[in-house]
Design a protein around this motif. Structure first.
Motif, mmCIF file in Angstrom:
data_model
loop_
_atom_site.group_PDB
_atom_site.id
_atom_site.type_symbol
_atom_site.label_atom_id
_atom_site.label_comp_id
_atom_site.label_asym_id
_atom_site.label_seq_id
_atom_site.Cartn_x
_atom_site.Cartn_y
_atom_site.Cartn_z
ATOM 1 N N SER A 169 11.510 -24.149 9.878
ATOM 2 C CA SER A 169 11.249 -25.471 10.091
ATOM 3 C C SER A 169 12.201 -26.020 11.173
ATOM 4 N N ARG A 170 13.304 -25.708 11.383
ATOM 5 C CA ARG A 170 14.199 -26.174 12.259
ATOM 6 C C ARG A 170 13.648 -26.165 13.785
ATOM 7 N N VAL A 171 13.045 -25.159 14.006
ATOM 8 C CA VAL A 171 12.675 -25.063 15.494
ATOM 9 C C VAL A 171 11.011 -25.325 15.548
ATOM 10 N N MET A 172 10.364 -25.511 14.632
ATOM 11 C CA MET A 172 8.814 -25.914 14.688
ATOM 12 C C MET A 172 8.621 -27.437 14.809
ATOM 13 N N LEU A 226 11.351 -3.791 6.280
ATOM 14 C CA LEU A 226 12.348 -4.709 6.972
ATOM 15 C C LEU A 226 12.441 -6.161 6.186
ATOM 16 N N GLY A 227 11.314 -6.429 5.696
ATOM 17 C CA GLY A 227 11.374 -7.533 4.785
ATOM 18 C C GLY A 227 11.425 -8.968 5.577
ATOM 19 N N ALA A 228 10.679 -9.046 6.644
ATOM 20 C CA ALA A 228 10.801 -10.257 7.525
ATOM 21 C C ALA A 228 9.248 -10.424 8.035
ATOM 22 N N VAL A 229 8.778 -11.257 9.174
ATOM 23 C CA VAL A 229 7.779 -11.736 9.320
ATOM 24 C C VAL A 229 6.796 -10.788 9.960
ATOM 25 N N GLN A 230 5.441 -10.879 9.910
ATOM 26 C CA GLN A 230 4.635 -10.074 10.927
ATOM 27 C C GLN A 230 5.030 -10.122 12.116
ATOM 28 N N CYS A 231 5.422 -8.874 12.659
ATOM 29 C CA CYS A 231 5.842 -8.714 14.184
ATOM 30 C C CYS A 231 5.950 -6.952 14.465
ATOM 31 N N GLY A 232 6.122 -6.762 15.543
ATOM 32 C CA GLY A 232 6.440 -5.463 15.928
ATOM 33 C C GLY A 232 7.589 -5.233 16.614
ATOM 34 N N ILE A 233 8.357 -4.431 16.467
ATOM 35 C CA ILE A 233 9.619 -4.344 17.244
ATOM 36 C C ILE A 233 9.462 -2.931 18.044
ATOM 37 N N VAL A 234 9.920 -2.814 19.232
ATOM 38 C CA VAL A 234 9.952 -1.631 20.047
ATOM 39 C C VAL A 234 11.718 -1.611 20.471
ATOM 40 N N ALA A 235 12.318 -0.570 19.947
ATOM 41 C CA ALA A 235 13.631 -0.532 20.313
ATOM 42 C C ALA A 235 13.940 0.984 20.772
ATOM 43 N N GLY A 236 14.994 1.060 21.688
ATOM 44 C CA GLY A 236 15.131 2.047 22.326
ATOM 45 C C GLY A 236 16.060 2.201 23.672
ATOM 46 N N VAL A 292 5.262 -13.115 20.959
ATOM 47 C CA VAL A 292 5.128 -14.126 19.602
ATOM 48 C C VAL A 292 5.810 -15.373 19.831
ATOM 49 N N ASP A 293 5.493 -16.100 18.809
ATOM 50 C CA ASP A 293 5.722 -17.323 18.926
ATOM 51 C C ASP A 293 7.371 -17.723 18.276
ATOM 52 N N LYS A 294 7.653 -19.061 18.726
ATOM 53 C CA LYS A 294 8.993 -19.422 18.376
ATOM 54 C C LYS A 294 9.011 -19.091 16.831
ATOM 55 N N MET A 295 8.381 -19.645 15.719
ATOM 56 C CA MET A 295 8.447 -19.316 14.711
ATOM 57 C C MET A 295 8.816 -17.790 14.059
ATOM 58 N N THR A 296 8.502 -16.998 14.865
ATOM 59 C CA THR A 296 8.391 -15.649 14.322
ATOM 60 C C THR A 296 9.929 -15.001 14.644
ATOM 61 N N TYR A 297 10.403 -15.568 15.931
ATOM 62 C CA TYR A 297 11.759 -15.297 16.353
ATOM 63 C C TYR A 297 12.862 -15.945 15.356
ATOM 64 N N ALA A 298 12.434 -17.218 15.098
ATOM 65 C CA ALA A 298 13.323 -17.798 13.937
ATOM 66 C C ALA A 298 13.396 -17.138 12.575
ATOM 67 N N ALA A 299 12.154 -16.863 12.198
ATOM 68 C CA ALA A 299 12.389 -16.050 10.813
ATOM 69 C C ALA A 299 12.748 -14.746 11.058
ATOM 70 N N LEU A 300 12.637 -13.850 12.116
ATOM 71 C CA LEU A 300 13.054 -12.707 12.088
ATOM 72 C C LEU A 300 14.686 -12.689 12.371
#
Ligand SMILES: *Cc1c(COP(=O)(O)O)cnc(C)c1O
Length: 470
Positions: free
Chosen positions: A109-112, A296-306, A325-333
């Motif tokens: 809600s802060r960033v939206m 992981l328990g956060a929002v819908q998103c896919g992470i590529v790490a490596g 993804v959108d700013k809301m996804t980054y904020a929640a993640l």
């Protein structure tokens, strides 16, 4: 109003009042007028049209206004809304997977509500990278050198395949050509990504030499897929990630692991069955893909790490832009990842983990506490009992493991025929509540698994609405 009084019963069928007179009447009703003239007009026309097409002579203004109001209330109820997920599947894909902690909701809600530094480097005053907001945290929590985020894990797999193996072969074990659910089948995604599938081994057994023989000039990628939602038992062999990682490094082909459920912590520390962690996979592979809203328990998103240089190439792929993804996804993640920096309190603060680690005895006590209250509210309408049951993690994590739990079971007042129809009707009624209650029918009862019930007062309040027409 008198002008609209119903004519004597013997007269020709009553004509409905004019739209104009109805609109005028709504203006006198503040709860209706609040919806605004055009919404009211739309509802008035719809109610009259419904009556007409049903062959109904609807002439009574107050009755019409009541229907108009019902219609407006219905239309204004959000389509997407909270439910009580008491299905026993904690991370239920159809019910939105992981519930988020308040920290994530606050961050969103802060960033939206206003502009943010989503892609803006505040120190330099120039364009920045949106992944910067979470990359450091992901690396710290997984041991990866670099990370990026896309719309979901299916997108992460698509992006990796396209970036590394378009027009070339991707080597996968036959035992891992899985359908994860819906339309996500590994061979189909590979084709859409423009890569040719090179199957190795057999359904039950694949050996290191199978991979070694398949690697050649056409190889773009070697991929291992976590068999999320099923398990092969018996005479099986699967190649260790570490050994496959060494082989790929020697032969200089990239190696990716699609983990699906990306858990960042060792689950056995919380008394749960062990699952491979992202850190373990990152240690062996060039790239690891996983979901943000499973374990992981956060929002819908896919992470590529490596590895940094492999990710640099992927970042330049135009699909990354299309799948971002959108700013809301980054904020929640970001907010959820920060909770992982305090692992001692994670099982209290991260809802998914809190629900998964609830002890059976505690849930059983909750069932006993709720039983008399719920039974009293149901009265003669159902027999309610508290019973043990088994919850599932869901979303493909640990498909064969269950967690001991307790449920409220609802059965028809009298045993006998018509039980199936009764259970269906009761489920429908529960789904029609202001905050719908979703359970599961099994062994002749509608069961509400209490593992995922935290808001007891809100749940009990639902039963007061049970008699209202849906
Ligand atoms: C769940 C899963 C996916 C798809 O992830 P989404 O985040 O639902 O898109 C892909 N691969 C595996 C192994 C999975 O378990």
């Amino acid at each position: 109003m008198n002008a609209n009084a119903p004519p004597p019963a013997s007269a020709t069928p009553a004509r409905p009042p004019s739209v104009e007179s109805l609109l005028a009447a709504t203006e006198a009703v503040p709860s209706l007028a609040a919806y605004g003239r055009s919404a009211v007009l739309h509802a008035v026309r719809a109610v009259l049209a419904d009556a007409r097409s049903g062959g109904e002579a609807l002439a009574d203004t107050p009755a019409i206004l009541a229907r108009v109001e019902n219609r407006l209330v219905d239309e204004n109820r959000p389509s997407l809304r909270p439910v009580f997920n008491l299905t026993g599947t904690v991370l239920h894909t159809n019910l939105g997977r992981a519930p988020l902690p308040p920290e994530a909701a606050e961050a969103v809600s802060r960033v939206m509500l206003q502009a943010s530094n989503l892609e803006y480097d505040l120190a330099r005053g120039e364009r920045g990278e949106r992944d910067d907001h979470v990359e450091g945290l992901i690396c710290r929590l997984t041991g990866a050198e670099a990370a990026l985020v896309v719309n979901n894990n299916a997108a992460a797999v698509l992006l990796v395949l396209n970036a590394l193996a378009m027009g070339r072969e991707t080597i996968v074990s036959r035992g891992e050509l899985v359908e994860i659910g819906g339309t996500f089948r590994v061979p189909d995604v590979m084709m859409r990504a423009g890569s040719r599938l090179r199957e190795v081994g057999t359904t039950n057994r694949t050996h290191l030499r199978d991979y070694a023989e398949a690697i050649g000039p056409e190889t773009g990628l070697v991929m291992k897929v976590h068999q999320s939602n099923y398990e092969i038992r018996g005479f099986t062999a699967e190649v260790e990630e570490a050994a496959l990682g060494r082989l790929c490094a020697e032969r200089r082909v990239p190696f990716a692991v699609d983990l699906g459920s990306g858990n960042l912590i060792d689950f056995s520390a919380y008394g749960l069955p062990p699952e491979p962690t992202v850190r373990e996979a990152v240690a062996n592979a060039d790239l690891v893909t996983f979901s943000g809203d499973k374990l992981l328990g956060a929002v819908q998103c896919g992470i590529v790490a490596g590895r940094r240089e492999v990710l640099a190439g992927i970042r330049r792929n135009p699909l990354k832009r299309a799948l971002r993804v959108d700013k809301m996804t980054y904020a929640a993640l970001e907010a959820v990842l920060r909770l992982y920096l305090h692992p001692e309190r994670l099982h209290e603060r991260l809802p998914a983990l809190r629900l998964l680690t609830r002890k059976a005895a505690e849930i059983e006590a909750q069932a006993q506490r709720l039983l008399p209250k719920v039974a009293a509210r149901m009265g003669e309408r159902a027999r309610v009992t508290a019973e043990p049951c088994a919850s599932q993690i869901g979303s493909g994590a640990l498909p064969v493991e269950t967690l001991p739990s307790a449920c409220l079971a609802f059965r028809p007042p009298e045993e006998g025929r018509g039980e199936g129809a009764w259970l269906k009707r009761l489920s429908e009624k529960f789904r029609g509540l202001p905050t719908p209650v979703i359970g599961r029918i099994s062994d002749g009862a509608l069961r509400l698994d209490l593992r995922t019930l935290e808001d007891e007062a809100g749940f009990l309040a639902q039963f007061d609405g049970l008699d209202r027409p849906a």
